[in-house]
Design an enzyme around this catalytic site. Structure first.
Site, PDB file in Angstrom:
ATOM      1  CG  HIS A  24      14.897  -7.072 -65.870  1.00 50.16           C
ATOM      2  ND1 HIS A  24      14.173  -5.899 -65.749  1.00 50.16           N
ATOM      3  CD2 HIS A  24      16.191  -6.680 -65.907  1.00 50.16           C
ATOM      4  CE1 HIS A  24      14.988  -4.859 -65.716  1.00 50.16           C
ATOM      5  NE2 HIS A  24      16.236  -5.319 -65.796  1.00 50.16           N
TER       6      HIS A  24
ATOM      7  CG  ASP B 266      21.544   3.717 -73.768  1.00 52.86           C
ATOM      8  OD1 ASP B 266      21.371   4.443 -72.757  1.00 52.86           O
ATOM      9  OD2 ASP B 266      22.625   3.169 -74.033  1.00 52.86           O
TER      10      ASP B 266
ATOM     11  CD  GLU C 151      17.877   0.657 -63.084  1.00 53.54           C
ATOM     12  OE1 GLU C 151      18.723  -0.217 -62.885  1.00 53.54           O
ATOM     13  OE2 GLU C 151      17.842   1.335 -64.118  1.00 53.54           O
TER      14      GLU C 151
END
Ligand SMILES: CNc1ncnc2c1ncn2[C@@H]1O[C@H](COP(=O)(O)O)[C@@H](O)[C@H]1O
Length: 351
Positions: A21, A152, A212
């Site tokens: 990652h 994105d 997140e």
């Protein structure tokens, strides 16, 4: 080396590690960004972007998510906006991982067309793949490198599909998967169903940024992301209990980024409060990752050191963690066998 000794820097550096990652543009060191800036400034004294040392002075790691994302648009993307700087930066990033003892890397990047030039998203992807090829040739493929193309969260459904099409086209050159990243306080991931269905149908593996922030940790988003059948999840912070159970049932690979989450205050508290402490006891492969080494300045070896220090891990615990992490790579069985052999040899030499 002696396995009964405490985990130290020499041990975590020599450990044959993987990194799954790492965002290419976020992993460029400040030194490298500064060199790119100096070059542009010498070519054009009116180059309007300030020295990256200003936004990223030595030692600064306390980026909030807001200042973090702004740094790409204000600085990094203006410094890395032509093929020469892209290949210079890619080579620098790969060298840094290699020197830290990483022995298998999956790098990720959002394909980016360079404005004001004829470099398309496809040109970006092939340039990164070319840099990877030359790096591998120079290092005798001692650190196999694969690429993950990232959607994105700002992208439209059509743009996401374009990214998947590029990934399919360049699978033979080492593109192994698809990610969704970008500002986790924006966007609606449910619009990417078509893109992920196509990716899966064409043999690409899937990893997604997961929970997140509270915004991107809504039950609706998490259920949508899980319905895309991901193989791995990144960050995994704001996860309700029922979803934790589902993640454990599927034994998904978890890309955990300790320094990033602590320094960017994405979790409450410090390293000891990190959810690594929870997931390490669950039967999911946990992969310690850097996320954006250019910002958080902690190489993979240091992430293992931090985990060992804060969670009281022995050398045997670190070896077991590392061995289990190999299950989650997107490379084939021969890559896994190679890693197991490297780790066996390391362990034999450590006793
Ligand atoms: C806090 N962690 C993170 N969360 C979400 N997205 C992140 C990220 N770190 C990096 N990126 C995404 O990766 C891009 C930079 O690399 P590439 O230009 O693709 O190589 C950033 O613009 C951001 O969209």
């Amino acid at each position: 080396m002696d396995l009964s000794q405490p985990v130290d820097e020499a041990f975590t550096k020599a450990l044959p590690k993987i990194e799954l990652h790492a965002h290419l543009s976020g992993s460029i060191s400040r030194q490298c960004l500064h060199e790119l800036w100096e070059k542009k400034k010498s070519q054009d004294p009116n180059f309007p972007i300030e020295d990256p040392w200003v936004l990223m002075p030595p030692g600064k790691v306390d980026y909030t998510l807001e200042t973090f994302f702004q740094t790409f648009s204000k600085s990094i993307y203006h410094l890395c906006n032509d093929l020469e700087s892209l290949s210079y930066a890619t080579n620098s990033v790969l060298s840094n991982f290699y020197e830290d003892g990483v022995r298998y890397l999956e790098l990720r990047s959002i394909p980016r067309a360079f404005s004001g030039s004829d470099v398309s998203k496809e040109g970006y992807v092939t340039a990164v793949l070319d840099s990877i090829d030359s790096f591998k040739a120079r290092t005798n493929n001692d650190m196999p490198v694969y690429l993950i193309l990232a959607i994105d969260r700002k992208d439209t459904a059509a743009q996401a599909l374009d990214t998947v099409n590029l990934a399919i086209k360049y699978r033979p050159r080492g593109v192994v998967g698809i990610d969704i990243c970008g500002n986790p306080n924006k966007g609606d991931v449910s619009i990417y169903r078509g893109a992920f269905t196509k990716a899966k149908a064409n043999g690409l593996r899937i990893t997604v940024h997961f929970a997140e922030t509270p915004f991107s940790g809504s039950p609706a988003e998490l259920e949508t992301l899980l319905s895309y059948q991901p193989d791995r999840l990144g960050h995994v912070i704001h996860v309700p209990d029922d979803i934790k159970q589902e993640i454990a049932r599927r034994q998904l690979g978890l890309e955990l980024c300790l320094s990033c989450n602590v320094h960017a205050k994405m979790i409450n508290g410090g390293f000891l409060d990190h959810h690594f402490g929870y997931w390490r006891h669950v039967d999911c492969p946990v992969i310690l990752c850097t996320d954006d080494m250019g910002f958080f300045c902690s190489p993979v070896s240091n992430e293992y050191l931090l985990a060992a220090h804060h969670f009281n891990l022995s050398r045997a615990d670190v070896l077991a963690l590392c061995r289990k992490s190999f299950r989650a790579i997107f490379g084939g069985p021969e890559e896994k066998d190679r890693l197991y052999t490297l780790l066996d040899n390391f362990e034999a030499g450590s006793q």
